[in-house]
Design a protein around this motif. Structure first.
Motif, PDB file in Angstrom:
ATOM      1  N   SER A 157       0.814  -1.218   0.000  1.00  0.00           N
ATOM      2  CA  SER A 157       0.000   0.000   0.000  1.00  0.00           C
ATOM      3  C   SER A 157       0.847   1.268   0.000  1.00  0.00           C
ATOM      4  O   SER A 157       0.304   2.371   0.089  1.00  0.00           O
ATOM      5  CB  SER A 157      -0.933   0.010   1.219  1.00  0.00           C
ATOM      6  OG  SER A 157      -1.794  -1.094   1.210  1.00  0.00           O
ATOM      7  N   VAL A 274     -10.836  -4.893   2.097  1.00  0.00           N
ATOM      8  CA  VAL A 274     -10.647  -3.957   0.988  1.00  0.00           C
ATOM      9  C   VAL A 274     -11.989  -3.525   0.405  1.00  0.00           C
ATOM     10  O   VAL A 274     -12.219  -2.335   0.154  1.00  0.00           O
ATOM     11  CB  VAL A 274      -9.755  -4.581  -0.108  1.00  0.00           C
ATOM     12  CG1 VAL A 274      -9.679  -3.666  -1.329  1.00  0.00           C
ATOM     13  CG2 VAL A 274      -8.362  -4.855   0.438  1.00  0.00           C
ATOM     14  N   PHE A 359      -3.385  -2.655  -1.628  1.00  0.00           N
ATOM     15  CA  PHE A 359      -3.579  -3.346  -0.358  1.00  0.00           C
ATOM     16  C   PHE A 359      -2.555  -4.451  -0.220  1.00  0.00           C
ATOM     17  O   PHE A 359      -1.991  -4.935  -1.207  1.00  0.00           O
ATOM     18  CB  PHE A 359      -5.000  -3.920  -0.271  1.00  0.00           C
ATOM     19  CG  PHE A 359      -5.442  -4.696  -1.486  1.00  0.00           C
ATOM     20  CD1 PHE A 359      -5.174  -6.045  -1.618  1.00  0.00           C
ATOM     21  CD2 PHE A 359      -6.111  -4.064  -2.534  1.00  0.00           C
ATOM     22  CE1 PHE A 359      -5.575  -6.761  -2.744  1.00  0.00           C
ATOM     23  CE2 PHE A 359      -6.519  -4.757  -3.660  1.00  0.00           C
ATOM     24  CZ  PHE A 359      -6.250  -6.111  -3.762  1.00  0.00           C
ATOM     25  N   VAL A 365      -4.498  -0.972   3.523  1.00  0.00           N
ATOM     26  CA  VAL A 365      -5.252  -0.641   2.310  1.00  0.00           C
ATOM     27  C   VAL A 365      -5.314   0.869   2.190  1.00  0.00           C
ATOM     28  O   VAL A 365      -5.544   1.580   3.165  1.00  0.00           O
ATOM     29  CB  VAL A 365      -6.677  -1.261   2.336  1.00  0.00           C
ATOM     30  CG1 VAL A 365      -7.430  -0.871   3.595  1.00  0.00           C
ATOM     31  CG2 VAL A 365      -7.466  -0.858   1.106  1.00  0.00           C
TER      32      VAL A 365
END
Length: 376
Positions: A157, A274, A359, A365
């Protein structure tokens, strides 16, 4: 109120390519040699035989067909099976900074900016070749940029977290113009001798210019909002933290020091996280899924992306709505969603909205909601 915008993006793609067929040939040669060398222990049940890989297994498991790497010679040698990256002297540019030059030049050119106009550089990547001095500061020096620079690591991320940090500083006046750079040498921490993951990663570098929308020289993407979240998990882990190099004491050969993941647990736990993260982000911004023109998702696994796309859009997304670059680049950690954005964004019309999301380990994320805007 200052509205930050992405005004340029760039991708450096290493010229060396490893196909699934090449990778499988090497892995199977290693596995067969291992099984022959340890035939007695295998027969006694003391260790397990190495299973063989196949191109079909790789595509079915991931959607990956090939990957770019900084060195294929070592990876495709059954006696080595890791990249042979030359140890550089302290007065030479590091390999990550060297990769960054091409990606930054492309992003700056698209933005119509000179490096001297940049006053913030964030090197956001999953692995850095050294703890300090920061790779970002080295990139700053090589480019001739001003201001300040720092490194950031939030695993896969990292790029979206870097975008949020840069956007917040531009909103707040701490910086005027930023480069978020993600040089990812994933081949340096992959265990190429593990059948379950030997095909996952590739190398690449991406860069983005972020500045106030009102200062953009041409068409751009206004950053409407960003959102980040983390939750600790050991299900994706890398204890090495630096690029792998062969060592005479054998430390580099320890399996527990390289990339590891519990794939089924990751699939089960990360995907709901997510999906709900994106949907909550859109709801907070009063954007419906029907108003979302494109999703640029983290490029880790095709099945994962397909699942998230269906959850977010409420139906199976078309290839145009959710472009994949996974088949050509493999998993490039934080750079994957940025590659997809860089290659599949020029066709959007003013007013079109899209979402960049990455993510991975952490768990982490990050999502970036953008809107296409015309030039001045």
């Amino acid at each position: 109120m200052v509205m930050p915008a992405i005004t340029g993006s760039g991708v450096f793609t290493p010229p060396e390519v490893i196909t699934n067929e090449e990778l499988v040939e090497t892995f199977n040669a290693y596995a067969e040699a291992f099984n022959t060398r340890h035939a007695a222990e295998i027969a006694a049940g003391e260790i397990e035989a190495k299973g063989l890989s196949s191109p079909e297994f790789i595509v079915n498991a991931s959607g990956i067909e090939r990957r770019h790497v900084m060195d294929k010679t070592g990876v495709l040698n059954p006696e080595v099976m890791h990249p042979l990256l030359r140890q550089r002297s302290d007065d030479e540019p590091g390999i990550m900074a060297e990769m960054a030059m091409a990606a930054c030049a492309e992003a700056l050119d698209q933005a119509g900016r000179d490096a001297s106009e940049i006053d913030l550089i964030i090197c956001a990547a999953s692995n850095h070749e050294r703890p300090y001095p920061a790779v970002a500061i080295e990139i700053q020096q090589l480019l001739g940029a001003g201001g300040f620079a720092f490194d950031m690591n939030v695993a896969c991320s990292s790029a979206t977290f870097g975008i949020q940090a840069a956007a917040d500083m531009i909103r707040g006046g701490g910086a005027r113009r930023a480069l978020v750079v993600s040089p990812e040498i994933c081949s340096g921490h992959l265990e190429w001798r593990d059948r379950d993951c030997h095909f996952i990663f590739g190398d690449v570098c991406t860069a983005m210019v972020i500045e106030a929308a009102e200062e953009a020289n041409g068409p751009h993407f206004v950053i409407r909002s960003t959102r980040c979240a983390t939750q600790f998990s050991n299900n994706i882990r890398n204890n090495n933290g630096f690029l792998r190099r062969a060592r005479p004491d054998g430390v580099a050969d320890r399996r527990d020091m390289q990339f590891m993941q519990e794939g089924r647990r990751v699939f089960k736990e990360v995907l709901p996280m997510v999906s709900s993260h994106i949907l909550a982000h859109l709801e907070a911004e009063k954007v419906t899924s029907d108003e979302l023109r494109r999703l640029w998702l983290h490029q880790a696994n095709k099945a994962m992306n397909d699942f998230i796309g269906r959850k977010v859009l409420g139906r199976v997304p078309s290839a145009d709505e959710q472009p994949n670059i996974l088949q050509d680049y493999a998993n490039t950690s934080s750079a994957g969603s940025i590659i997809a954005f860089s290659k599949y964004s020029d066709d959007l019309a003013p007013g079109d909205q899209g979402l960049i999301c990455s993510f991975g380990a952490g768990y982490s994320v990050g999502s970036v909601l953008v809107e296409r805007a015309p030039g001045p």
